[in-house]
Design a protein around this motif. Structure first.
Motif, PDB file in Angstrom:
ATOM      1  N   GLY A  51       0.756  -1.250   0.000  1.00 36.88           N
ATOM      2  CA  GLY A  51       0.000   0.000   0.000  1.00 36.88           C
ATOM      3  C   GLY A  51       0.781   1.291   0.000  1.00 36.88           C
ATOM      4  N   PHE A  52       2.079   1.231  -0.307  1.00 38.73           N
ATOM      5  CA  PHE A  52       2.884   2.445  -0.306  1.00 38.73           C
ATOM      6  C   PHE A  52       2.778   3.195  -1.633  1.00 38.73           C
ATOM      7  CE2 PHE A  52       5.032  -0.049   3.000  1.00 38.73           C
ATOM      8  CZ  PHE A  52       5.160   0.895   3.999  1.00 38.73           C
ATOM      9  N   PHE A  53       2.803   4.525  -1.550  1.00 39.22           N
ATOM     10  CA  PHE A  53       2.815   5.384  -2.719  1.00 39.22           C
ATOM     11  C   PHE A  53       4.097   6.206  -2.711  1.00 39.22           C
ATOM     12  CE2 PHE A  53      -1.622   4.514  -1.949  1.00 39.22           C
ATOM     13  CZ  PHE A  53      -2.164   4.361  -3.224  1.00 39.22           C
ATOM     14  N   LYS A 171       2.235   5.620   3.274  1.00 40.88           N
ATOM     15  CA  LYS A 171       0.840   5.201   3.255  1.00 40.88           C
ATOM     16  C   LYS A 171       0.192   5.734   4.539  1.00 40.88           C
ATOM     17  CE  LYS A 171       1.848   0.655   5.321  1.00 40.88           C
ATOM     18  NZ  LYS A 171       1.734  -0.810   5.121  1.00 40.88           N
ATOM     19  N   PRO A 172      -1.126   5.822   4.579  1.00 41.62           N
ATOM     20  CA  PRO A 172      -1.793   6.337   5.779  1.00 41.62           C
ATOM     21  C   PRO A 172      -1.494   5.471   7.002  1.00 41.62           C
ATOM     22  CG  PRO A 172      -3.302   6.328   3.924  1.00 41.62           C
ATOM     23  CD  PRO A 172      -2.097   5.555   3.494  1.00 41.62           C
ATOM     24  N   ALA A 173      -1.300   6.138   8.145  1.00 44.83           N
ATOM     25  CA  ALA A 173      -1.047   5.417   9.395  1.00 44.83           C
ATOM     26  C   ALA A 173      -2.079   5.772  10.455  1.00 44.83           C
ATOM     27  CB  ALA A 173       0.357   5.738   9.913  1.00 44.83           C
ATOM     28  N   ASP A 174      -3.046   6.607  10.081  1.00 48.22           N
ATOM     29  CA  ASP A 174      -4.064   7.063  11.029  1.00 48.22           C
ATOM     30  C   ASP A 174      -5.355   7.284  10.257  1.00 48.22           C
ATOM     31  OD1 ASP A 174      -5.476   9.649  12.384  1.00 48.22           O
ATOM     32  OD2 ASP A 174      -4.433   8.480  13.922  1.00 48.22           O
ATOM     33  N   PRO A 182      -6.033  11.734  -0.402  1.00 46.94           N
ATOM     34  CA  PRO A 182      -5.849  12.519  -1.629  1.00 46.94           C
ATOM     35  C   PRO A 182      -5.301  13.918  -1.339  1.00 46.94           C
ATOM     36  CG  PRO A 182      -7.903  11.325  -1.737  1.00 46.94           C
ATOM     37  CD  PRO A 182      -7.382  11.158  -0.332  1.00 46.94           C
ATOM     38  N   TYR A 183      -5.794  14.531  -0.268  1.00 44.81           N
ATOM     39  CA  TYR A 183      -5.292  15.847   0.140  1.00 44.81           C
ATOM     40  C   TYR A 183      -3.840  15.741   0.610  1.00 44.81           C
ATOM     41  CZ  TYR A 183      -4.516  19.912   3.143  1.00 44.81           C
ATOM     42  OH  TYR A 183      -3.971  21.023   3.744  1.00 44.81           O
ATOM     43  N   VAL A 184      -3.534  14.681   1.354  1.00 47.33           N
ATOM     44  CA  VAL A 184      -2.168  14.467   1.844  1.00 47.33           C
ATOM     45  C   VAL A 184      -1.198  14.347   0.673  1.00 47.33           C
ATOM     46  CG1 VAL A 184      -0.636  12.864   3.061  1.00 47.33           C
ATOM     47  CG2 VAL A 184      -2.879  13.405   4.009  1.00 47.33           C
ATOM     48  N   ARG A 185      -1.598  13.629  -0.363  1.00 41.73           N
ATOM     49  CA  ARG A 185      -0.753  13.462  -1.544  1.00 41.73           C
ATOM     50  C   ARG A 185      -0.472  14.802  -2.217  1.00 41.73           C
ATOM     51  NH1 ARG A 185       1.879   9.465  -3.710  1.00 41.73           N
ATOM     52  NH2 ARG A 185       0.730   9.269  -5.655  1.00 41.73           N
ATOM     53  N   LEU A 186      -1.493  15.643  -2.302  1.00 36.04           N
ATOM     54  CA  LEU A 186      -1.314  16.973  -2.886  1.00 36.04           C
ATOM     55  C   LEU A 186      -0.362  17.809  -2.044  1.00 36.04           C
ATOM     56  CD1 LEU A 186      -4.959  17.870  -3.999  1.00 36.04           C
ATOM     57  CD2 LEU A 186      -3.009  17.357  -5.488  1.00 36.04           C
TER      58      LEU A 186
END
Length: 210
Positions: A51-53, A171-174, A182-186
Motif C-alpha cells: 500500500g505504499f505510494f 501510506k496512511p497510518a491514522d 488525496p489531500y495528503v498526496r497533494l
C-alpha cells in the motif's frame, strides 16, 4: 496518538512529541529502502502490495563544487524546511538514530510528526569521476500520520550540475490521513516544490556579490 498544537509548536511541544515516540510505524524490511533510486523502488512489488505510494521531485539548483557544498550545508541545517507553514528544529543533527519532529500547519491546528534518521550517505567525487552526493533518510515513528520513509539529497553530477532531490514512499497510518489521503498526496507534492524553492533561495542568497 496524533500530536496537535493550536499555536506554532514551541520547543517544549516538539520535544514532548519526540519523547513519546519510540518505535517505527512501518515494516522493518523497508528500513533504509529510500536510499535506492526511484526506478528500483517502483520495481519492488512488495512496496506497492503493502500500500505504499511514491513522491518524487528532482530539481536543478546550481552548478559547481561551491554550490554543491552550500546545498549540503542547507540540508544539514534544515534549510529545506525553511517554510512559513513547516519547520524542523535547525539544530537537529543529521546523523543515524537522531529523532526529530516535523511541524506542519494544517488549517487551524499545527501537526507534529515524529521521525528518526535511518541512514546518512556521502559520496566524494574523484578527478576522473566528479560525482559527489550527500543524502539522509528518515523513517516515521508512532504518532506520525503517515507510515514510510523520506530521503533528501544533494548531488553534483558528471556535468558539474547540482541537483536537489526528494524521494519518499508512504501510506496512511491514522484514520485522519486515511480519510484525507488525496489531500495528503497533494500536500506532499506542494511541499516538494516549496522545499526545492527554499534550497534555491538559500543557494542564491549564499552567493558572493560580483
Amino acid at each position: 496518538m496524533v500530536f496537535f498544537s493550536w499555536a506554532r509548536p514551541s520547543s517544549e511541544d516538539w520535544k514532548s512529541c519526540i519523547d513519546k515516540s519510540d518505535s517505527f510505524n512501518y515494516e522493518a524490511k523497508y528500513r533504509g529502502a529510500s536510499a535506492s533510486p526511484l526506478s528500483s523502488l517502483e520495481q519492488d512489488k512488495g512496496l506497492s502490495k503493502d500500500g505504499f505510494f511514491f513522491n518524487h521531485k528532482r530539481v536543478l539548483v546550481g552548478s559547481g563544487v561551491d554550490a554543491y557544498e552550500k546545498g549540503k550545508t542547507a540540508l544539514q541545517s534544515w534549510r529545506h524546511f525553511g517554510l512559513d507553514w513547516a519547520f524542523v528544529d535547525p539544530k537537529t543533527r543529521t546523523q543515524v538514530g537522531e529523532k526529530f519532529c516535523v511541524c506542519v500547519k494544517e488549517f487551524l491546528p499545527w501537526v507534529m510528526m515524529p521521525l528518526k534518521v535511518v541512514y546518512v550517505e556521502e559520496k566524494k567525487g574523484k578527478e576522473q569521476q566528479p560525482l559527489s552526493s550527500f543524502s539522509f533518510g528518515s523513517g516515521t515513528l508512532q504518532g506520525h500520520l503517515l507510515a514510510g520513509e523520506e530521503r533528501f539529497s544533494i548531488e553534483l553530477d558528471e556535468k558539474n550540475q547540482v541537483w536537489y532531490e526528494i524521494l519518499s514512499f508512504s501510506k496512511p497510518a491514522d484514520i485522519l490521513s486515511f480519510v484525507g489521503y488525496p489531500y495528503v498526496r497533494l500536500r506532499q507534492k506542494y511541499f516538494a516544490q516549496q522545499s526545492a524553492n527554499a534550497v534555491l533561495k538559500h543557494l542564491n542568497a549564499s552567493q558572493s556579490p560580483e
